[in-house]
Enzyme design. Structure first.
Site, short mmCIF file in Angstrom:
data_model
loop_
_atom_site.label_atom_id
_atom_site.label_comp_id
_atom_site.label_asym_id
_atom_site.label_seq_id
_atom_site.Cartn_x
_atom_site.Cartn_y
_atom_site.Cartn_z
N CYS A 42 7.24 -2.12 -4.01
CA CYS A 42 7.65 -2.73 -5.27
C CYS A 42 8.03 -4.19 -5.06
O CYS A 42 8.58 -4.55 -4.02
CB CYS A 42 8.83 -2.02 -5.93
SG CYS A 42 8.60 -0.28 -6.21
N ARG B 56 2.85 -5.56 -2.74
CA ARG B 56 3.93 -4.63 -2.42
C ARG B 56 3.85 -3.34 -3.24
O ARG B 56 4.53 -2.37 -2.94
CB ARG B 56 5.28 -5.30 -2.67
CG ARG B 56 5.54 -6.50 -1.80
CD ARG B 56 6.87 -7.12 -2.15
NE ARG B 56 7.96 -6.31 -1.68
CZ ARG B 56 8.60 -6.50 -0.54
NH1 ARG B 56 8.26 -7.48 0.24
NH2 ARG B 56 9.58 -5.71 -0.17
N TRP C 283 5.49 0.51 -7.12
CA TRP C 283 4.82 1.54 -6.31
C TRP C 283 5.65 2.79 -6.55
O TRP C 283 6.79 2.89 -6.12
CB TRP C 283 4.85 1.13 -4.84
CG TRP C 283 4.10 2.06 -3.95
CD1 TRP C 283 2.77 1.99 -3.63
CD2 TRP C 283 4.63 3.19 -3.22
NE1 TRP C 283 2.44 3.01 -2.77
CE2 TRP C 283 3.56 3.77 -2.50
CE3 TRP C 283 5.87 3.78 -3.12
CZ2 TRP C 283 3.71 4.88 -1.69
CZ3 TRP C 283 6.04 4.90 -2.32
CH2 TRP C 283 4.95 5.44 -1.61
N ASN D 36 14.07 -1.85 -6.65
CA ASN D 36 13.28 -1.35 -5.52
C ASN D 36 14.17 -0.38 -4.76
O ASN D 36 15.36 -0.64 -4.61
CB ASN D 36 12.91 -2.47 -4.54
CG ASN D 36 11.87 -3.40 -5.10
OD1 ASN D 36 11.34 -3.17 -6.18
ND2 ASN D 36 11.60 -4.45 -4.36
N GLY D 37 13.56 0.66 -4.20
CA GLY D 37 14.35 1.59 -3.40
C GLY D 37 14.45 2.94 -4.09
O GLY D 37 13.72 3.23 -5.04
N GLU E 162 -6.84 2.69 15.56
CA GLU E 162 -6.64 1.61 14.60
C GLU E 162 -7.89 1.41 13.74
O GLU E 162 -7.80 1.20 12.54
CB GLU E 162 -6.24 0.33 15.36
CG GLU E 162 -6.09 -0.93 14.53
CD GLU E 162 -5.07 -0.84 13.40
OE1 GLU E 162 -4.34 0.16 13.31
OE2 GLU E 162 -5.05 -1.78 12.59
N LYS F 107 -7.98 1.77 9.69
CA LYS F 107 -8.46 0.69 8.81
C LYS F 107 -9.49 1.24 7.83
O LYS F 107 -9.43 0.97 6.65
CB LYS F 107 -9.12 -0.45 9.60
CG LYS F 107 -8.23 -1.40 10.35
CD LYS F 107 -7.36 -2.29 9.52
CE LYS F 107 -6.08 -1.62 9.13
NZ LYS F 107 -4.97 -1.66 10.03
N GLU G 72 -7.96 3.74 5.16
CA GLU G 72 -7.03 3.24 4.13
C GLU G 72 -7.71 2.36 3.09
O GLU G 72 -7.26 2.29 1.97
CB GLU G 72 -5.79 2.58 4.73
CG GLU G 72 -5.99 1.31 5.47
CD GLU G 72 -4.67 0.78 6.04
OE1 GLU G 72 -3.61 1.03 5.48
OE2 GLU G 72 -4.75 0.10 7.07
N HIS H 263 -13.38 18.80 23.58
CA HIS H 263 -12.38 19.85 23.36
C HIS H 263 -12.24 20.19 21.88
O HIS H 263 -11.26 20.79 21.48
CB HIS H 263 -11.03 19.43 23.94
CG HIS H 263 -11.09 19.20 25.42
ND1 HIS H 263 -11.23 20.22 26.33
CD2 HIS H 263 -11.07 18.06 26.14
CE1 HIS H 263 -11.27 19.71 27.55
NE2 HIS H 263 -11.18 18.40 27.46
N LYS I 126 2.31 -2.57 0.83
CA LYS I 126 2.36 -3.34 2.07
C LYS I 126 3.60 -3.03 2.88
O LYS I 126 3.55 -2.94 4.10
CB LYS I 126 2.30 -4.83 1.73
CG LYS I 126 2.25 -5.74 2.94
CD LYS I 126 0.94 -5.62 3.67
CE LYS I 126 0.90 -6.41 4.94
NZ LYS I 126 -0.20 -5.95 5.81
O1 M6R Z 1 5.43 -3.52 8.31
P1 M6R Z 1 5.21 -2.49 9.36
O2 M6R Z 1 4.39 -3.00 10.50
O3 M6R Z 1 6.45 -1.81 9.82
O4 M6R Z 1 4.33 -1.38 8.63
C1 M6R Z 1 3.94 -0.21 9.26
C2 M6R Z 1 2.86 0.50 8.49
O5 M6R Z 1 3.30 0.84 7.21
C3 M6R Z 1 1.59 -0.36 8.38
O6 M6R Z 1 1.12 -0.75 9.63
C4 M6R Z 1 0.48 0.41 7.65
O7 M6R Z 1 0.05 1.49 8.41
C5 M6R Z 1 -0.67 -0.52 7.31
N1 M6R Z 1 -1.13 -0.27 5.97
C6 M6R Z 1 -1.83 -0.38 8.22
O8 M6R Z 1 -2.89 -1.19 7.88
#
Ligand code: M6R
Length: 615
Positions: A2, A28, A76, A102-103, A488, A492, A495, A511, A610
């Site tokens: 948010c 956000r 969000w 927010n929160g 990773e 990517k 997501e 396995h 984010k």
């Molecule tokens: O801000 P942070 O690095 O703590 O965030 C951690 C994860 O939320 C963040 O890396 C998330 O997995 C990303 N969307 C990955 O691209």
């Protein structure tokens, strides 16, 4: 999670500032948004719309948007589905107050029940409306001013919040408060700005105050900014100058922030190493280590905590630290660590990795380790965010604001800092041969140039992506340092393209996952020239024997794998320990181009945000 923006002044219209700010904060959260304005006729108008900020703008096109005081929010969803009703701001029952938040208010259900019993009615399913109703109830019942009512209400609330609140009967005042959710106040000339980060503010002022937990900011026209505690003690102002420019938070000609951020990586890593690596003497100096030498050198164990992409960087950090420093390292999901009663002692050093510096689970893991006496080292990107402030020391990665929800440059920045950290500790502990130390330092300094070379595969990867847009599943395989890169790459892709993807250590394939392989299954294999080359080559043959389609990331000039793989992407040679910094680039590009081909919203993928400030 948010975005909050607020403005109070006399010379400028609030609405354009709020809308621009929301767009900057949209990364956000982006399932709905809204704005509250104290109009020039002293009415308090609230406008909200489901969807992106552009929907809100369209909705407001024929509304009264004048006035120089307002608050706005991009959401969000946590409590209640994304809808214009659940979007913020929320009015109080009398419509005298409007709040953005927010929160999460954890005890909202109990408070709501009490208020309903007293006859109040609710429009939305949100915890936020409960908070504004509670504030108004206290204000009215006890005949209190807004600040005191906010203080009393926040005493009753359990959970996390960053709030901004307006009272139409006092149009010269804006109140904001924070607990475990970031909030920045910008100080202008006779005007104030509020943001959940500094990005909506920097166009107008570089003078900011980052609120601490339990702080309440009172912004009253004609007066200085006042910050008080919940108990109404006046607190001294810690005004900082923000070092961020507008170019850093704009797309600069790229179609998406993600592509811009992928291409920024050479410069980001130069900035990350600047002042830390001395090319003339081949030495790495991290001030955090100089200042805390004993704590770090005497560590019996290192525990890395992080989430998502940062966790993947942590896995690479483990290999670097164990290889060079010979200290046992554990890498933990912060969300699991905090709840499993872990063994932590004063002999442990915790490394907390986070791009945003605001991830709630990582913050909670830090607090737990601190309570048990561990020494905490933060590796973050967002300057002044909560994690750097909660840690004993740390190193910023200095890659600049990352706006695309899919993390790219933060990952390579984190791996670069972890490499510098491992080298510095190993040198101080005497666990690395000087010649090896110098070799890694020298190679690290040429990595930005090598990334530039890797970025030239962009068109090739874009073509490849078109071929694989049909896929429902992807496998990513790697070994050693390349295993976290495979994880990773898979993260990517899933997501931003919503294709299911899994990362696996290549040798684990037989396995189980090998059962998935058929002619529809693309398998991305990191098969560079390193100690595992022959073994990974055999894994590729196993995939081909089952008609899988192999995209191999290979070292430049490799002809052997080119003969068996369906496509190869070449990387310049580097040291094995630095390969993640190169091998991750084509995987970022692949995810990006597949998502673009599928018409997905690359920078703002569905359901994500984010910065994950809720657990
Ligand atoms: O801000 P942070 O690095 O703590 O965030 C951690 C994860 O939320 C963040 O890396 C998330 O997995 C990303 N969307 C990955 O691209």
């Amino acid at each position: 999670m948010c975005g909050i923006v607020g403005y109070i002044g006399t010379k400028r219209e609030a609405y354009p500032i709020l809308i621009k700010g929301l767009k900057r904060l949209e990364y956000r959260g982006y399932d709905s948004s809204g704005v509250a304005l104290i109009n020039s006729d002293k009415s308090l108008s609230v406008y909200k719309a489901k969807g992106k900020v552009s929907e809100l703008e369209a909705y407001c096109a024929d509304k009264n948007i004048d006035g120089t005081v307002g608050i706005a929010h991009t959401r969000w969803a946590t409590h209640g589905e994304p809808s214009s009703t659940n979007a913020h701001p929320h009015y109080s029952e009398s419509k005298n107050l409007a709040i953005i938040h927010n929160g999460i208010i954890e005890n909202y259900a109990e408070i709501k029940k009490n208020l309903i019993d007293k006859g109040l009615k609710f429009q939305s399913e949100t915890d936020t409306e409960v908070l504004v109703q509670l504030i108004e109830y206290i204000q009215t019942k006890k005949d209190l001013d807004l600040l005191t009512a906010v203080q009393v209400a926040l005493h009753q609330v359990i959970g996390a919040y960053a709030i901004a609140i307006l009272d139409k009967r006092h149009p010269d005042t804006l109140i904001a408060a924070r607990k475990q959710s970031p909030l920045v106040i910008g100080i202008g000339d006779g005007e104030f700005f509020v943001g959940s980060d500094a990005s909506p503010i920097i166009e107008f002022t570089d003078q900011v105050v980052y609120l601490e937990d339990g702080n309440i900011a009172v912004m009253k026209l004609g007066e200085e900014l006042k910050v008080v505690s919940i108990l109404n003690e006046e607190l001294s102002l810690n005004v900082k100058t923000v070092d961020m420019n507008l170019g850093e938070i704009e797309k600069g000609g790229y179609p998406h922030f993600m592509l811009k951020e992928i291409f920024e990586q050479p410069n980001c890593l130069i900035n990350c190493m600047r002042g830390r690596i001395n090319i003339d003497s081949d030495r790495v100096t991290l001030s955090a280590i100089i200042d805390n030498r004993d704590k770090l050198l005497l560590a019996k164990r290192i525990v890395i905590v992080a989430c998502g992409t940062s966790w993947h960087a942590g896995l690479i950090g483990k290999q670097l630290l164990e290889t060079f420093c010979r200290i046992p390292v554990e890498v933990e999901y912060a969300s699991e660590f905090r709840y499993r009663n872990p063994v932590v002692t004063k002999d442990d050093v915790m490394i907390a990795l986070s791009q945003s510096g605001e991830t709630a689970d990582t913050l909670a893991a830090i607090e737990l380790a601190k309570e048990n006496g561990a020494f905490i080292y933060g590796i973050c990107n967002a300057i002044g965010s909560s994690i750097p402030r909660a840690t004993h020391t740390g190193t910023y990665i200095h890659v600049g604001p990352e706006i695309g929800v899919a993390s790219t440059k933060a990952f390579t920045g984190q791996v670069t800092v972890l490499t510098m950290l491992a080298l510095t500790l190993a040198d101080a502990r005497g666990t690395i041969k000087h010649s090896d130390y110098v070799k890694v330092v020298k190679e690290l300094t040429v990595i930005p140039e090598k990334i530039k070379e890797v970025l030239k595969v962009n068109e090739q990867v874009a073509d490849l992506a078109r071929t694989f847009t049909y896929a429902q599943n992807f496998l990513y395989l790697g070994r050693g340092y390349s295993f976290p890169v495979a994880l990773e790459g898979a993260l990517k892709l899933k997501e931003i393209s919503y294709i299911h993807a899994e990362g696996y250590p290549a040798a684990e394939m037989k396995h189980g996952p090998i059962a998935l392989i058929d002619s529809d299954m693309p398998v991305v294999v990191i098969a560079t020239h390193n100690g595992m080359y022959e073994k990974v080559r055999s894994n590729i043959q196993e995939i081909k024997a089952r008609n899988g389609r192999v995209i191999a990331i290979v070292s430049k000039g490799d002809t052997s794998i080119a003969k068996i793989a369906d496509s190869v992407i070449e990387l310049p040679d580097t040291l094995e320990c630095l390969e993640p910094l190169l091998a991750t680039i084509p995987l970022q590009l692949l995810a990006y181009h597949v998502a673009v081909c599928k018409g997905k919203d690359v920078d703002q993928p569905r359901n994500l945000a984010k910065s994950v400030t809720v657990e």
